[in-house]
Scaffold this motif. Structure first.
Motif, PDB file in Angstrom:
ATOM      1  N   GLU A 181       0.117   0.981  98.929  1.00 21.49           N
ATOM      2  CA  GLU A 181       1.437   1.360  99.416  1.00 21.49           C
ATOM      3  C   GLU A 181       1.527   2.897  99.489  1.00 21.49           C
ATOM      4  O   GLU A 181       0.629   3.591  99.051  1.00 21.49           O
ATOM      5  CB  GLU A 181       2.542   0.815  98.508  1.00 21.49           C
ATOM      6  CG  GLU A 181       2.515   1.355  97.082  1.00 21.49           C
ATOM      7  CD  GLU A 181       1.616   0.533  96.181  1.00 21.49           C
ATOM      8  OE1 GLU A 181       0.795  -0.248  96.699  1.00 21.49           O
ATOM      9  OE2 GLU A 181       1.725   0.695  94.946  1.00 21.49           O
ATOM     10  N   LYS A 182       2.613   3.352 100.076  1.00 19.54           N
ATOM     11  CA  LYS A 182       2.781   4.789 100.278  1.00 19.54           C
ATOM     12  C   LYS A 182       2.950   5.518  98.944  1.00 19.54           C
ATOM     13  O   LYS A 182       3.712   5.080  98.079  1.00 19.54           O
ATOM     14  CB  LYS A 182       3.989   5.062 101.160  1.00 19.54           C
ATOM     15  CG  LYS A 182       4.013   6.466 101.763  1.00 19.54           C
ATOM     16  CD  LYS A 182       5.097   6.571 102.810  1.00 19.54           C
ATOM     17  CE  LYS A 182       5.003   7.879 103.571  1.00 19.54           C
ATOM     18  NZ  LYS A 182       6.028   7.977 104.626  1.00 19.54           N
ATOM     19  N   GLY A 183       2.185   6.592  98.758  1.00 19.77           N
ATOM     20  CA  GLY A 183       2.198   7.323  97.501  1.00 19.77           C
ATOM     21  C   GLY A 183       3.007   8.613  97.561  1.00 19.77           C
ATOM     22  O   GLY A 183       3.643   8.934  98.573  1.00 19.77           O
ATOM     23  N   HIS A 184       2.952   9.339  96.447  1.00 23.43           N
ATOM     24  CA  HIS A 184       3.720  10.587  96.349  1.00 23.43           C
ATOM     25  C   HIS A 184       2.839  11.691  95.755  1.00 23.43           C
ATOM     26  O   HIS A 184       2.103  11.450  94.799  1.00 23.43           O
ATOM     27  CB  HIS A 184       4.954  10.388  95.463  1.00 23.43           C
ATOM     28  CG  HIS A 184       5.915   9.371  95.985  1.00 23.43           C
ATOM     29  ND1 HIS A 184       6.858   9.642  96.961  1.00 23.43           N
ATOM     30  CD2 HIS A 184       6.049   8.043  95.691  1.00 23.43           C
ATOM     31  CE1 HIS A 184       7.539   8.540  97.227  1.00 23.43           C
ATOM     32  NE2 HIS A 184       7.068   7.547  96.474  1.00 23.43           N
ATOM     33  N   LEU A 185       2.945  12.878  96.337  1.00 22.11           N
ATOM     34  CA  LEU A 185       2.277  14.084  95.832  1.00 22.11           C
ATOM     35  C   LEU A 185       3.358  15.100  95.472  1.00 22.11           C
ATOM     36  O   LEU A 185       4.219  15.411  96.302  1.00 22.11           O
ATOM     37  CB  LEU A 185       1.332  14.674  96.889  1.00 22.11           C
ATOM     38  CG  LEU A 185       0.698  16.017  96.557  1.00 22.11           C
ATOM     39  CD1 LEU A 185      -0.271  15.873  95.383  1.00 22.11           C
ATOM     40  CD2 LEU A 185      -0.036  16.576  97.769  1.00 22.11           C
ATOM     41  N   HIS A 186       3.323  15.588  94.226  1.00 17.94           N
ATOM     42  CA  HIS A 186       4.363  16.502  93.762  1.00 17.94           C
ATOM     43  C   HIS A 186       3.722  17.763  93.184  1.00 17.94           C
ATOM     44  O   HIS A 186       2.853  17.675  92.316  1.00 17.94           O
ATOM     45  CB  HIS A 186       5.214  15.815  92.691  1.00 17.94           C
ATOM     46  CG  HIS A 186       6.423  16.630  92.321  1.00 17.94           C
ATOM     47  ND1 HIS A 186       7.048  16.521  91.100  1.00 17.94           N
ATOM     48  CD2 HIS A 186       7.128  17.565  93.008  1.00 17.94           C
ATOM     49  CE1 HIS A 186       8.071  17.355  91.050  1.00 17.94           C
ATOM     50  NE2 HIS A 186       8.139  17.994  92.200  1.00 17.94           N
ATOM     51  N   ILE A 187       4.137  18.901  93.701  1.00 21.24           N
ATOM     52  CA  ILE A 187       3.673  20.201  93.186  1.00 21.24           C
ATOM     53  C   ILE A 187       4.890  20.896  92.582  1.00 21.24           C
ATOM     54  O   ILE A 187       5.841  21.229  93.295  1.00 21.24           O
ATOM     55  CB  ILE A 187       3.053  21.052  94.301  1.00 21.24           C
ATOM     56  CG1 ILE A 187       1.896  20.296  94.955  1.00 21.24           C
ATOM     57  CG2 ILE A 187       2.563  22.380  93.756  1.00 21.24           C
ATOM     58  CD1 ILE A 187       1.439  20.910  96.262  1.00 21.24           C
ATOM     59  N   HIS A 188       4.855  21.100  91.258  1.00 19.09           N
ATOM     60  CA  HIS A 188       6.014  21.638  90.554  1.00 19.09           C
ATOM     61  C   HIS A 188       5.614  22.915  89.813  1.00 19.09           C
ATOM     62  O   HIS A 188       4.692  22.900  88.999  1.00 19.09           O
ATOM     63  CB  HIS A 188       6.538  20.598  89.562  1.00 19.09           C
ATOM     64  CG  HIS A 188       7.871  20.996  88.966  1.00 19.09           C
ATOM     65  ND1 HIS A 188       8.362  20.442  87.819  1.00 19.09           N
ATOM     66  CD2 HIS A 188       8.800  21.906  89.378  1.00 19.09           C
ATOM     67  CE1 HIS A 188       9.535  20.998  87.537  1.00 19.09           C
ATOM     68  NE2 HIS A 188       9.819  21.882  88.466  1.00 19.09           N
ATOM     69  N   ILE A 189       6.301  24.011  90.105  1.00 14.75           N
ATOM     70  CA  ILE A 189       6.026  25.301  89.461  1.00 14.75           C
ATOM     71  C   ILE A 189       7.228  25.649  88.591  1.00 14.75           C
ATOM     72  O   ILE A 189       8.351  25.786  89.090  1.00 14.75           O
ATOM     73  CB  ILE A 189       5.774  26.399  90.501  1.00 14.75           C
ATOM     74  CG1 ILE A 189       4.605  25.994  91.425  1.00 14.75           C
ATOM     75  CG2 ILE A 189       5.466  27.725  89.836  1.00 14.75           C
ATOM     76  CD1 ILE A 189       4.358  26.952  92.560  1.00 14.75           C
ATOM     77  N   GLN A 190       6.998  25.773  87.270  1.00 13.80           N
ATOM     78  CA  GLN A 190       8.102  26.007  86.345  1.00 13.80           C
ATOM     79  C   GLN A 190       7.670  26.989  85.258  1.00 13.80           C
ATOM     80  O   GLN A 190       6.482  27.138  84.973  1.00 13.80           O
ATOM     81  CB  GLN A 190       8.543  24.687  85.712  1.00 13.80           C
ATOM     82  CG  GLN A 190       7.440  23.952  84.964  1.00 13.80           C
ATOM     83  CD  GLN A 190       7.863  22.560  84.541  1.00 13.80           C
ATOM     84  OE1 GLN A 190       8.998  22.178  84.741  1.00 13.80           O
ATOM     85  NE2 GLN A 190       6.949  21.807  83.959  1.00 13.80           N
ATOM     86  N   PRO A 191       8.634  27.674  84.618  1.00 18.31           N
ATOM     87  CA  PRO A 191       8.287  28.639  83.560  1.00 18.31           C
ATOM     88  C   PRO A 191       7.882  27.921  82.275  1.00 18.31           C
ATOM     89  O   PRO A 191       8.411  26.861  81.949  1.00 18.31           O
ATOM     90  CB  PRO A 191       9.580  29.437  83.370  1.00 18.31           C
ATOM     91  CG  PRO A 191      10.664  28.519  83.835  1.00 18.31           C
ATOM     92  CD  PRO A 191      10.081  27.668  84.917  1.00 18.31           C
ATOM     93  N   LYS A 192       6.928  28.505  81.567  1.00 19.20           N
ATOM     94  CA  LYS A 192       6.533  28.003  80.256  1.00 19.20           C
ATOM     95  C   LYS A 192       7.036  28.938  79.158  1.00 19.20           C
ATOM     96  O   LYS A 192       7.435  28.502  78.091  1.00 19.20           O
ATOM     97  CB  LYS A 192       5.006  27.874  80.188  1.00 19.20           C
ATOM     98  CG  LYS A 192       4.497  27.293  78.883  1.00 19.20           C
ATOM     99  CD  LYS A 192       2.981  27.140  78.904  1.00 19.20           C
ATOM    100  CE  LYS A 192       2.478  26.547  77.597  1.00 19.20           C
ATOM    101  NZ  LYS A 192       0.994  26.422  77.568  1.00 19.20           N
ATOM    102  N   SER A 193       6.964  30.245  79.433  1.00 19.36           N
ATOM    103  CA  SER A 193       7.490  31.269  78.538  1.00 19.36           C
ATOM    104  C   SER A 193       7.831  32.482  79.387  1.00 19.36           C
ATOM    105  O   SER A 193       7.732  32.429  80.620  1.00 19.36           O
ATOM    106  CB  SER A 193       6.458  31.617  77.457  1.00 19.36           C
ATOM    107  OG  SER A 193       5.340  32.245  78.042  1.00 19.36           O
TER     108      SER A 193
END
Length: 720
Positions: free
Chosen positions: A632-644
């Motif tokens: 079935e159709k999938g998902h690709l997610h690129i997430h850029i977030q702060p760690k510190s």
């Protein structure tokens, strides 16, 4: 009788011809400047003359040292003028680059040292041998310097030996060691020529402020006319490196005035050229053109090699200013000049004066004018010449540019073939670079051994002197031993520091070379995969889709090639590149996955730096080895977030079939290629972390505990 006489005349001419040929083979090129070393001494007693004026008809000027020795730049055919109040002026025409020994009569000067004639002779032999091998074999040349220092030498001879040692290291780009050698030379005897070389050494070593300060410490009054031009030129070079172009032009102009006044022709050419380059860097195109016009005309009056060098420089200037026709004319002239030069000498592939480089740049200039058909013959000629001369770098660039011209022409099949050739050349170049790295490491070790020997000789000499003084001053023996031990320890510490700094510099150079090689492997792999996608659209007769894909692909390729030479680029650029790449992959597999790229609003993407093309292979793996096989159709997610405050995380997650199932579906060839790509990234990250103190961290794990386990890649990035 007449026949016999004719026969003898013919024999005589043949003998003279062969003799002249032999002499020409063994002597330096008549148009090449080289260092003439010599001495002036009294004919009967062999005692040296000091403060003798040595002038060259071109304007250069030096005086002899305490032991009567001198060195001066000249070329075959120049006339030396040897002047001193105590003897009649002597005129000597330069015939070769061998040492000159001038004997004068009625000498009144004498040397009170009474040094052994045999020592002087052995020392001169070793110095001459070191000079002969200076540009041919660094190890031999340094060894001869060590042998010269092993002779019972004076301070003046020590200064000469260490000055030449500095010249050797400068030629072989060991600038730290060159600086050390010049400093020791100046400790033995201060001369303006060595001070100028020391300042140049700082400049080449990247210490521009120290170089400028060193130049400014020199007193113009103590310099010969030729040295004054070199001095002004060096100051100008330092200001250029410091981006102070106004002061750079002023220094060059002052040097040009001296060179013009005293007819120092080579420096007149050089300084016109350098002024032009500064104006070009400032954007003053018209002024730059005027000075380049002068340098071109002057260079043609010097010799063929100098003329070609200037033609290439001006061609580069024309290229920067989009004057492609002017560039092409100059490069064609340069190619004709190179042919003449190659009749008498061999031009190294490292030199910019090679016909393969010039043909490649002509082809590039034609492509920039959209004259692809005209460019192809020059690029093919460049490839052929580079292949014959084993110049893999130019062969690689010409092949890549040729593929670009063929694609623009519409010859996709030939273009793809050239891409394949490009990949093969890149692999061969990588292997060659690894071999060069190994050879460079061996060269460094051998040079270090010779340098250690010289350091040991210097230590032994100091120890011998200390022992002698101990026997003369027994009442101070204990104190002197302590000082000697401290001095020896300091000397060892200094030597250890210099060696550590040198090894660190070599390791950095090796890392940079390895990074360049790894980056050069990624680009062809990425291009080849993308072109396979284009080929698929063409094969299904989907011309509109292929054209749309090619348009987006060309935009992506421009961004990739612009960033390919950098170790790090702003995160903003990498995000733009990811958007382009993911858009292209989604374009092809719209029915397989959707994607999203989320960047936290609190992150300033301009502040963070990231290695180019670091994230793309992980996205490629997610699409090609995970999402593509999902039912079935999938998902690709690129997430850029702060760690510190100083760190961010970049998470690339997909809900594809996962690594285990993907591995089971791969062929042996696919496993090998994927492993090679991942190993490439690991090597890049390892090298960059070594150079920039653990700036990047990569962790890979399953995304979820389901049948379609997916993959999650977390990249942690530190701020500078």
């Amino acid at each position: 009788m007449k026949i016999s006489k004719t026969y003898y005349i013919l024999l005589l001419f043949c003998f003279i011809g062969f003799t002249a040929l032999g002499q020409n083979r063994n002597s330096a090129d008549e148009n090449t400047l080289f260092t003439i070393r010599g001495s002036v001494s009294e004919k009967e007693t062999n005692k040296p003359y000091k403060n003798v004026e040595i002038l060259v008809n071109g304007g250069r000027y030096v005086t002899t040292s305490f032991d009567g020795s001198f060195d001066i730049k000249a070329k075959i055919g120049d006339e030396l003028i040897i002047k001193h109040p105590d003897f009649e002026t002597i005129y000597y025409v330069i015939k070769s680059d061998e040492r000159i020994n001038i004997k004068v009569e009625d000498a009144t000067q004498s040397d009170s040292r009474g040094r052994d004639k045999g020592d002087f002779k052995r020392f001169n032999q070793m110095i001459d041998s070191a000079d002969v091998y200076l540009k041919k074999d660094a190890e031999k040349s340094v060894k001869f310097i060590g042998d010269a220092l092993n002779v019972n030498t004076s301070n003046v001879q020590n200064a000469e030996a260490y000055g030449l040692l500095g010249d050797i290291y400068m030629h072989w780009k060991q600038f730290d060691l060159a600086i050390s050698a010049y400093k020791i030379s100046l400790q033995n005897l201060e001369t303006a020529s060595v001070k100028l070389k020391l300042s140049k050494g700082y400049l080449n070593n990247g210490d521009f402020e120290t170089s400028l300060s060193s130049y400014k410490l020199l007193d113009e009054k103590n310099l010969s006319n030729y040295e004054k031009t070199v001095w002004y030129e060096g100051i100008g070079d330092a200001y250029v490196k410091l981006k102070d172009f106004t002061k750079a032009v002023k220094a060059y102009e002052d040097g040009l005035k001296v060179a013009q006044k005293h007819l120092i022709a080579p420096k007149v050419t050089d300084l016109n050229s350098k002024i032009a380059q500064v104006y070009s860097a400032q954007g003053s195109t018209n002024k730059a053109k005027s000075y380049f016009s002068n340098s071109l005309n002057l260079a043609e009056n010097e010799n063929k090699k100098r003329a070609v060098e200037e033609q290439v420089k001006v061609a580069e200037f024309n290229n920067l200013n989009a004057d492609y026709e002017g560039e092409i004319v100059l490069r064609k002239q340069a190619i004709e000049g190179i042919k003449d030069i190659e009749r008498d000498s061999i031009i190294s592939n490292d030199s910019p004066l090679t016909s393969q480089k010039q043909n490649y740049k002509i082809g590039n200039a034609l492509i920039l004018q959209n004259k692809n058909d005209d460019a192809i013959p020059y690029l093919e000629k460049s490839r052929k010449e580079a292949g014959e001369k084993e110049d893999l770098v130019v062969e690689k660039d010409a092949t890549r540019k040729l593929s670009e011209a063929l694609f623009r022409k519409g010859d996709t099949k030939e273009g793809l073939a050239m891409i394949k050739n490009y990949e093969n050349i890149v692999d061969e170049l990588y292997a060659k670079k690894e071999q060069e790295i190994s050879q460079a490491a061996l060269f460094s070790r051998n040079i270090a051994e010779q340098q250690n020997r010289i350091t040991s000789l210097e230590s032994d000499r100091a120890l011998s002197k200390s022992t002698y003084e101990l026997t003369q001053e027994r009442n101070k023996s204990q104190q002197f031993i302590i000082y000697s031990l401290i001095g020896g320890l300091v000397l060892l510490l200094i030597t250890g520091y210099l060696m550590f700094k040198y090894i660190k510099q070599q390791r950095l150079a090796n890392n940079l070379l390895a990074l360049k090689s790894l980056r050069s492997q990624m680009n062809p792999h990425f291009i080849f995969n993308a072109l396979n996608s284009v080929n698929t659209f063409i094969a299904t007769n989907d011309e509109r889709t292929a054209n749309k894909y090619l348009s987006d692909f060309s935009q992506l390729m421009r961004a990739v090639l612009e960033n390919s030479e950098e170790d790090f680029i702003p995160l903003k650029k990498e995000i733009e590149l990811l958007n382009l790449y993911t858009k292209l992959e989604h374009f092809r597999f719209q029915d397989k996955f959707d994607y999203a790229i989320d960047v936290d609003d609190t992150i300033d993407v301009e502040e963070f730096q990231i290695p180019p093309m670091l994230l793309q292979p992980y996205i490629e793996n997610a699409v090609w080895h995970g999402l593509r096989y999902k039912k079935e159709k999938g998902h690709l997610h690129i997430h850029i977030q702060p760690k510190s405050a100083a760190e961010i995380t970049i998470t690339i997650s997909d809900d594809g079939i996962g690594r285990t199932r993907s591995k089971a579906l791969k062929t042996d060839h696919q496993k090998k290629q994927n492993s090679k790509g991942m190993n490439n990234i690991k090597k890049r990250v390892a090298i960059l972390n070594e150079m920039y103190k653990d700036k990047v961290d990569v962790a890979i794990a399953d995304f979820q505990e389901l049948e379609d386990a997916g993959t999650k890649v977390i990249v942690t990035l530190k701020k500078d």
